[in-house]
Every structure is written in structure tokens, then in C-alpha cells.
Write an enzyme that holds these catalytic residues in place. Structure first.
Site, short mmCIF file in Angstrom:
data_model
loop_
_atom_site.label_atom_id
_atom_site.label_comp_id
_atom_site.label_asym_id
_atom_site.label_seq_id
_atom_site.Cartn_x
_atom_site.Cartn_y
_atom_site.Cartn_z
N CYS A 90 6.97 4.63 -2.73
CA CYS A 90 5.66 4.11 -3.11
C CYS A 90 4.51 4.84 -2.39
O CYS A 90 4.26 5.99 -2.70
CB CYS A 90 5.62 2.60 -2.91
SG CYS A 90 4.31 1.83 -3.87
N ARG A 123 -2.35 -4.81 -10.59
CA ARG A 123 -1.26 -4.65 -9.64
C ARG A 123 0.07 -4.76 -10.38
O ARG A 123 0.26 -5.66 -11.21
CB ARG A 123 -1.37 -5.72 -8.55
CG ARG A 123 -0.51 -5.41 -7.38
CD ARG A 123 -1.20 -5.74 -6.05
NE ARG A 123 -0.36 -5.28 -4.96
CZ ARG A 123 -0.67 -4.30 -4.14
NH1 ARG A 123 -1.82 -3.67 -4.25
NH2 ARG A 123 0.16 -3.93 -3.19
N HIS A 186 11.14 -0.27 -3.89
CA HIS A 186 11.46 -0.91 -2.62
C HIS A 186 12.77 -1.67 -2.81
O HIS A 186 13.28 -1.78 -3.91
CB HIS A 186 10.36 -1.92 -2.24
CG HIS A 186 8.99 -1.35 -2.13
ND1 HIS A 186 8.64 -0.44 -1.17
CD2 HIS A 186 7.86 -1.58 -2.85
CE1 HIS A 186 7.35 -0.15 -1.30
NE2 HIS A 186 6.86 -0.81 -2.32
N1 GLN Z 1 -1.31 1.48 -1.76
C1 GLN Z 1 -0.50 1.91 -2.81
C2 GLN Z 1 -0.75 1.24 -4.17
O1 GLN Z 1 -1.13 0.09 -4.24
C3 GLN Z 1 0.94 1.77 -2.39
C4 GLN Z 1 1.51 0.38 -2.31
C5 GLN Z 1 2.93 0.40 -1.82
O2 GLN Z 1 3.33 1.28 -1.08
N2 GLN Z 1 3.72 -0.58 -2.20
O3 GLN Z 1 -0.52 1.89 -5.14
#
Ligand code: GLN
Length: 229
Positions: A90, A123, A186
Site C-alpha cells: 500500500c 476510501r 494487507h
Molecule cells: N495513504 C495511502 C492511501 O490512503 C496509503 C494507505 C495505506 O497504506 N493503507 O492511499
């Protein structure tokens, strides 16, 4: 000695990806391959002699601090050029691209992968499953990010998205370039998908390893895969 470098866990540790290092060490040690995990803070220089470098997920401000620290000396790019394994999840994946943009600013990435990351409009959270050509089973994990990642002409996706979003573009997840792997999964991904941990160990030591009779890990991976919609 298999040198596993866990990079900037104090910044890139938001989503539990630190466990990837522990899985690699456990599965290597069970094959009688000596392994050591070294945690490197963003205040310290990155060792040049790592066999496997690991980067995890983070929020935007933390990942920018990490990016600034990793620029010094281009150590990660040099290690990858020499064949070291890099697994980046990520935010870590986003940093390896050529460009990372927030709503206000644009930053040059480390350039290990030909991808650019830009802000998305929502998101992307939830279970994710990806089919990569490297495995005959899907890999499972969870995602939690708002940026989206577009592959450049020189990039190959890590896999096709079966469930969830991944890069958020063209139903693809991640990118790979030789021994450099970027993905949105993840989990930690290597705990949920032991096959991937073994592939990374094989890439790092340059030879095949014997199967590991780890009933619990296999049962857990299978159970997760059965839930893929
Ligand atoms: N900050 C990044 C985003 O929101 C990565 C988030 C993350 O590593 N889960 O895309």
C-alpha cells in the site's frame, strides 16, 4: 544468513504489515535457513546488504517522511538492481512508483516501479482477492486506502482483482519488476498467503525450498480463500 530489513515500522506500521517479516523468518528458519530481522528507523541509514526489504502501509504524512528518508543514497533502488527482494504494501508500494500526489502536492517517488499514485475520490476499504500469474490460487487480504495507482508502459501488474479494488484502475492490483513486488494487500499478506512468503524466500536465496508442513497456515489460507466472493 537471510537478512530481512523491516523499513521504518514506526512510520509504515499502521496496518500490521510488520508481521510479514516474522512470517519470512519463521518459514525460513523451519527450513534450516538462518534468518535475521533488522528494524531500521527513518533516522538511520538503510543497510545495503539486505536480502529482503519490507515496507508497510501508512497514512499520507508518515509515508512522506519515509519517502524523504529513503531518497538518501538510493540504497533501495541499488539493492533491487542487484536482485534483492522488495515487498511493499500500500503506502510502501506507492512510494516505489515514479510519482506520488496528494490533493495539494506532487512528489517524485523512488522509481523502482513504473507507476504513479494520485488521490482517489473515496476510501477503498474491505476484503480483497487477487489472482497473480505467480500462483495457482488467489491471494487474499484486506485493503484500506484512498489513493489510486496507474501502471506506466513499463509496469506489469501483480495480479487481477477478483474482489475489492486494488490499484483502483483497470481491475488490477500492484506491480512487479523482477524481485520488486508492490501490492495493496494487507493481512499481513504473507501470513494469509504462505505460498507468497515461500516464493520470496526462494527468490532471495536463489534456490527452491522444500514444502513446509504447516497445517495451521495452510488451513487459514484455504479458509480465507473459500470466503472470496
Ligand atoms: N495513504 C495511502 C492511501 O490512503 C496509503 C494507505 C495505506 O497504506 N493503507 O492511499
Amino acid at each position: 544468513m537471510l537478512e530481512i530489513i523491516r523499513i521504518h515500522n514506526e512510520l509504515l506500521g499502521t496496518y500490521g504489515d510488520r508481521g510479514n517479516a516474522d512470517v519470512l523468518k519463521f518459514r525460513a528458519t523451519k527450513r534450516n535457513i538462518k534468518a535475521r530481522i533488522t528494524d531500521i528507523s527513518y533516522l538511520d541509514p538503510l543497510p545495503k546488504s539486505g536480502d529482503i526489504y519490507l515496507l508497510g502501509g501508512a497514512e499520507d504524512a508518515a509515508q512522506l517522511l519515509s519517502l524523504t528518508a529513503l531518497r538518501k543514497g538510493s540504497i533501495l533502488a541499488r539493492a533491487a538492481n542487484k536482485g534483492a527482494v522488495v515487498l511493499a504494501i500500500c503506502a510502501g508500494f506507492q512510494l516505489l512508483g515514479t510519482k506520488y500526489a496528494t490533493r495539494d502536492e506532487e512528489f517524485a517517488g523512488l522509481g523502482l516501479l513504473d507507476v504513479i499514485t494520485t488521490p482517489g475520490d473515496k476510501r477503498l476499504v474491505g476484503d480483497i482477492a487477487v489472482q497473480s500469474d505467480l500462483f495457482d490460487v488467489p491471494l487474499t487480504g484486506f485493503e484500506n486506502h484512498s489513493s489510486v495507482t496507474t501502471l506506466g508502459a513499463d509496469a506489469n501488474a501483480f495480479g487481477k482483482v477478483l474482489q475489492g479494488n486494488g490499484n483502483g484502475v483497470a481491475s488490477l492490483d500492484g506491480a512487479i519488476n523482477r524481485n520488486v513486488f508492490g501490492t495493496y494487500l494487507h493481512g499481513p499478506i504473507l501470513a494469509r498467503n504462505p505460498e507468497f512468503a515461500d516464493l520470496l524466500i526462494e527468490r532471495a536465496i536463489g534456490e527452491a525450498i522444500s514444502p513446509l508442513d504447516d497445517e495451521l497456515a495452510l488451513r487459514y489460507a484455504k479458509w480465507r480463500r473459500a470466503l472470496v466472493k
